[in-house]
Write a protein that holds these residues in place. Sequence first.
Motif, PDB file in Angstrom:
ATOM      1  N   ALA A  40     -43.249 -37.989  -0.829  1.00  0.00           N
ATOM      2  CA  ALA A  40     -42.186 -38.657  -1.574  1.00  0.00           C
ATOM      3  C   ALA A  40     -41.033 -38.956  -0.624  1.00  0.00           C
ATOM      4  O   ALA A  40     -40.712 -38.139   0.234  1.00  0.00           O
ATOM      5  CB  ALA A  40     -41.703 -37.761  -2.716  1.00  0.00           C
ATOM      6  N   PRO A  41     -40.421 -40.119  -0.750  1.00  0.00           N
ATOM      7  CA  PRO A  41     -39.301 -40.427   0.138  1.00  0.00           C
ATOM      8  C   PRO A  41     -38.131 -39.493  -0.137  1.00  0.00           C
ATOM      9  O   PRO A  41     -37.880 -39.118  -1.283  1.00  0.00           O
ATOM     10  CB  PRO A  41     -38.935 -41.869  -0.212  1.00  0.00           C
ATOM     11  N   GLU A  42     -37.444 -39.107   0.920  1.00  0.00           N
ATOM     12  CA  GLU A  42     -36.304 -38.218   0.762  1.00  0.00           C
ATOM     13  C   GLU A  42     -35.129 -38.998   0.188  1.00  0.00           C
ATOM     14  O   GLU A  42     -34.879 -40.125   0.555  1.00  0.00           O
ATOM     15  CB  GLU A  42     -35.917 -37.610   2.102  1.00  0.00           C
ATOM     16  N   VAL A  43     -34.429 -38.353  -0.726  1.00  0.00           N
ATOM     17  CA  VAL A  43     -33.253 -38.971  -1.324  1.00  0.00           C
ATOM     18  C   VAL A  43     -32.059 -38.608  -0.440  1.00  0.00           C
ATOM     19  O   VAL A  43     -31.811 -37.434  -0.194  1.00  0.00           O
ATOM     20  CB  VAL A  43     -33.026 -38.451  -2.757  1.00  0.00           C
ATOM     21  N   PRO A  44     -31.334 -39.609   0.056  1.00  0.00           N
ATOM     22  CA  PRO A  44     -30.197 -39.285   0.927  1.00  0.00           C
ATOM     23  C   PRO A  44     -29.106 -38.580   0.146  1.00  0.00           C
ATOM     24  O   PRO A  44     -28.913 -38.817  -1.049  1.00  0.00           O
ATOM     25  CB  PRO A  44     -29.716 -40.645   1.425  1.00  0.00           C
ATOM     26  N   GLU A  45     -28.403 -37.690   0.818  1.00  0.00           N
ATOM     27  CA  GLU A  45     -27.300 -36.996   0.175  1.00  0.00           C
ATOM     28  C   GLU A  45     -26.150 -37.976  -0.030  1.00  0.00           C
ATOM     29  O   GLU A  45     -25.935 -38.867   0.781  1.00  0.00           O
ATOM     30  CB  GLU A  45     -26.843 -35.825   1.044  1.00  0.00           C
ATOM     31  N   ILE A  92     -12.336 -44.087  -9.048  1.00  0.00           N
ATOM     32  CA  ILE A  92     -13.256 -43.581  -8.015  1.00  0.00           C
ATOM     33  C   ILE A  92     -13.892 -42.278  -8.479  1.00  0.00           C
ATOM     34  O   ILE A  92     -15.100 -42.086  -8.363  1.00  0.00           O
ATOM     35  CB  ILE A  92     -12.527 -43.404  -6.671  1.00  0.00           C
ATOM     36  N   ILE A  93     -13.089 -41.381  -9.012  1.00  0.00           N
ATOM     37  CA  ILE A  93     -13.619 -40.094  -9.480  1.00  0.00           C
ATOM     38  C   ILE A  93     -14.614 -40.305 -10.616  1.00  0.00           C
ATOM     39  O   ILE A  93     -15.673 -39.676 -10.655  1.00  0.00           O
ATOM     40  CB  ILE A  93     -12.469 -39.160  -9.912  1.00  0.00           C
ATOM     41  N   GLU A 149     -22.218 -37.371  -9.366  1.00  0.00           N
ATOM     42  CA  GLU A 149     -21.844 -35.984  -9.686  1.00  0.00           C
ATOM     43  C   GLU A 149     -22.020 -35.043  -8.502  1.00  0.00           C
ATOM     44  O   GLU A 149     -21.284 -34.087  -8.350  1.00  0.00           O
ATOM     45  CB  GLU A 149     -22.666 -35.480 -10.871  1.00  0.00           C
ATOM     46  N   GLN A 150     -23.009 -35.314  -7.654  1.00  0.00           N
ATOM     47  CA  GLN A 150     -23.298 -34.433  -6.526  1.00  0.00           C
ATOM     48  C   GLN A 150     -22.462 -34.755  -5.295  1.00  0.00           C
ATOM     49  O   GLN A 150     -22.533 -34.054  -4.299  1.00  0.00           O
ATOM     50  CB  GLN A 150     -24.787 -34.517  -6.129  1.00  0.00           C
TER      51      GLN A 150
END
Length: 80
Positions: free
Chosen positions: A26-31, A66-67, A72-73
């Motif tokens: 599975a492709p990695e999800v970028p942070e 922006i907030i 959320e992460q």
Amino acid sequence: MLAAVPVLMVGALLSPAATASATPAAPEVPEPARIDLVLDLSGSMNENDAGGQTRLAAAKQAVSRIIDTAPEQAPLGLRV
């Protein structure tokens, strides 16, 4: 003894280690990117902007947007 060899071979072919390499990774999800907001509270922020509100009020609205729309992460920082 020879009858058990085919059973062991089938078991090895069906083991999770054997099937894990057959499925694509599975492709990695970028942070999420880190968001650092800086809010100016100097005296000039009390002046009106082109829209008729104070610069500080406009900045607070922008920070709130922006907030509200940041993931959320996402690491979020605010400096005043």
